[in-house]
Design a protein around this motif. Sequence first.
Motif, mmCIF file in Angstrom:
data_model
loop_
_atom_site.group_PDB
_atom_site.id
_atom_site.type_symbol
_atom_site.label_atom_id
_atom_site.label_comp_id
_atom_site.label_asym_id
_atom_site.label_seq_id
_atom_site.Cartn_x
_atom_site.Cartn_y
_atom_site.Cartn_z
ATOM 1 N N GLY A 34 -8.394 2.714 -0.824
ATOM 2 C CA GLY A 34 -7.208 2.662 -2.008
ATOM 3 C C GLY A 34 -6.564 1.266 -1.656
ATOM 4 O O GLY A 34 -7.325 0.169 -1.584
ATOM 5 N N LEU A 35 -5.367 1.299 -1.556
ATOM 6 C CA LEU A 35 -4.403 0.241 -1.760
ATOM 7 C C LEU A 35 -4.777 -0.605 -0.526
ATOM 8 O O LEU A 35 -4.523 -1.914 -0.672
ATOM 9 C CB LEU A 35 -2.899 0.555 -1.893
ATOM 10 N N ARG A 36 -5.091 -0.134 0.603
ATOM 11 C CA ARG A 36 -5.229 -1.088 1.871
ATOM 12 C C ARG A 36 -6.708 -1.149 2.285
ATOM 13 O O ARG A 36 -7.098 -1.190 3.106
ATOM 14 C CB ARG A 36 -4.653 -0.192 3.041
ATOM 15 N N SER A 38 -7.885 -3.472 1.024
ATOM 16 C CA SER A 38 -8.117 -4.925 1.682
ATOM 17 C C SER A 38 -8.401 -5.085 3.250
ATOM 18 O O SER A 38 -9.113 -6.125 3.738
ATOM 19 C CB SER A 38 -6.816 -5.709 1.436
ATOM 20 N N TYR A 179 7.834 -5.045 -6.061
ATOM 21 C CA TYR A 179 6.660 -4.316 -6.759
ATOM 22 C C TYR A 179 6.888 -2.739 -6.434
ATOM 23 O O TYR A 179 5.812 -2.310 -6.414
ATOM 24 C CB TYR A 179 5.206 -4.882 -6.535
ATOM 25 N N ASP A 182 5.404 -0.234 -9.235
ATOM 26 C CA ASP A 182 3.984 -0.608 -9.373
ATOM 27 C C ASP A 182 2.974 0.270 -8.134
ATOM 28 O O ASP A 182 2.387 1.033 -8.401
ATOM 29 C CB ASP A 182 3.502 -1.967 -9.517
ATOM 30 N N TRP A 183 3.663 -0.097 -7.028
ATOM 31 C CA TRP A 183 2.860 0.489 -5.593
ATOM 32 C C TRP A 183 3.395 1.800 -5.318
ATOM 33 O O TRP A 183 2.493 2.305 -4.709
ATOM 34 C CB TRP A 183 3.062 -0.683 -4.755
ATOM 35 N N TYR A 184 4.568 2.078 -5.587
ATOM 36 C CA TYR A 184 5.115 3.167 -4.897
ATOM 37 C C TYR A 184 5.228 4.504 -5.776
ATOM 38 O O TYR A 184 5.801 5.546 -5.155
ATOM 39 C CB TYR A 184 6.078 3.085 -3.738
ATOM 40 N N ASP A 187 1.631 6.786 -8.073
ATOM 41 C CA ASP A 187 0.560 7.558 -7.242
ATOM 42 C C ASP A 187 1.227 8.560 -6.217
ATOM 43 O O ASP A 187 2.463 8.630 -6.311
ATOM 44 C CB ASP A 187 -0.457 6.795 -6.698
ATOM 45 N N HIS A 189 2.206 8.039 -3.213
ATOM 46 C CA HIS A 189 3.485 7.595 -2.452
ATOM 47 C C HIS A 189 4.806 8.169 -3.122
ATOM 48 O O HIS A 189 5.808 8.270 -2.402
ATOM 49 C CB HIS A 189 3.243 6.143 -2.791
ATOM 50 N N LYS A 243 -4.414 6.542 -12.953
ATOM 51 C CA LYS A 243 -3.682 5.376 -13.208
ATOM 52 C C LYS A 243 -4.169 4.496 -14.442
ATOM 53 O O LYS A 243 -5.459 4.476 -14.469
ATOM 54 C CB LYS A 243 -3.354 4.460 -11.952
ATOM 55 N N TYR A 248 -0.659 -2.473 -12.020
ATOM 56 C CA TYR A 248 0.163 -3.370 -11.479
ATOM 57 C C TYR A 248 -0.321 -4.622 -12.140
ATOM 58 O O TYR A 248 -1.693 -4.957 -12.202
ATOM 59 C CB TYR A 248 -0.505 -3.494 -10.029
#
Length: 418
Positions: A34-36, A38, A179, A182-184, A187, A189, A243, A248
């Motif tokens: 997911g978000l991490r 990266s 942000y 957007d990020w939290y 979803d 979170h 989403k 984002y």
Amino acid sequence: MTDAPSGPTGPTGSPDSSGPSGGPDLRLGVLGYGLRGSIARTAHRPGAGSRVTALADHDAAARTEAALAFPGALISSDHKKVVGDPDVDAIVVLTPDHTHADVACEALKAGKPVFVEKPLDVSIDRCDALLRTAYETGTRLYVGHNMRHMPVVRLMRDIIARGEIGEVKTVWVRHFVGYGGDWYFKDWHAERQYTTGLLLQKAAHDIDVLHWLANGYTRQVQALGDLMVYGDNPHRRAPGEPKTDDWYTRDGHWPPHTQRGLNPVIDVEDVSLVNMRLDNGVLAAYQQCHFTPDYWRNYTVIGDAGRLENFGDGPGGVVKVWNSRRSTYRGEADAEYPVPDVEDNAGHGGADPLLVDEFVRFAREGGTTDTSPVAARMAVAAGVRATESLRDGGTPREVPDLDPELIAYFERGQTRLA
């Protein structure tokens, strides 16, 4: 989606997968994309020390993206297939916060070194169980507190270690989360059942850094907080609805009331204020807001002979020190140190590649690390107790101790006494 075939098999991977020292790459199994995700992409560097050979995620779209990012890797919806894959040397846990302890314990019991993204988990008991499992199995546990590798944090720690502000007495941290909407709040979170609150998911970073700079752990907390902006926004997705593609954008979704497609359930705070007393007497304060126009962290550390403060937390920022005399306001400090300019192609001011380097070395060789499972547990414990306080009208809370046996084990670099 069916499982994709794995890449070359064998105890050390394919012949062309040697790392920089001539040895084989560390073969990584990733749980969650997911978000991490990266972190997984940063760690995938075939021929340079580590590569992703297997990945699991429940989401079909995430699996499709992972198959493109990691050609030849086993791609599955079942994390057990990754944990049990003989072509995996170590596990990287990037799943939602409330699953960290469960899946990490499975991997530890399978004898595979584990990287766990922060926060360690969402409750003190679950964190303690994870550390206990690492101790009992003897399998190496690493926590992804990448901010310990951020140049601005290293710079502040060096200034403190040189004695430029004397002995640290108080630390103030302000986190402007530009942000956040957007990020939290789009979803999982946004839901207490998955995060406990954003004083874990987001503040775990800052509390850990605060502890590191002050050289102590929080013992008492008192907090206030509220859901001030996103709770009133009626533009929610229906339960089960994914989403939107534009969930984002760097330049859009401002001001906060223009956000659309928020999570169906939002019951975590978007503003939190925490006061802390550390075990060494240091007093600290942490403030977090998820609807600011800017996104950065501001640290002020005051000692008995001066103070430091950062302006910007990445390349182009500066840490200023005032320590020569008393005065009224003066923008020109006694010393100014630019935040080192590093390549930021993997996030967090260039910290993520350094985090991966440390984990790969630790998974192979063991030893001590700059990140700390004990410190990660203490950051969660402070965040949990602070969340309890702010939801109970600001009543003070005590942070429970960790078993001294576990503390000693991890401080020794996760080795048992002879």
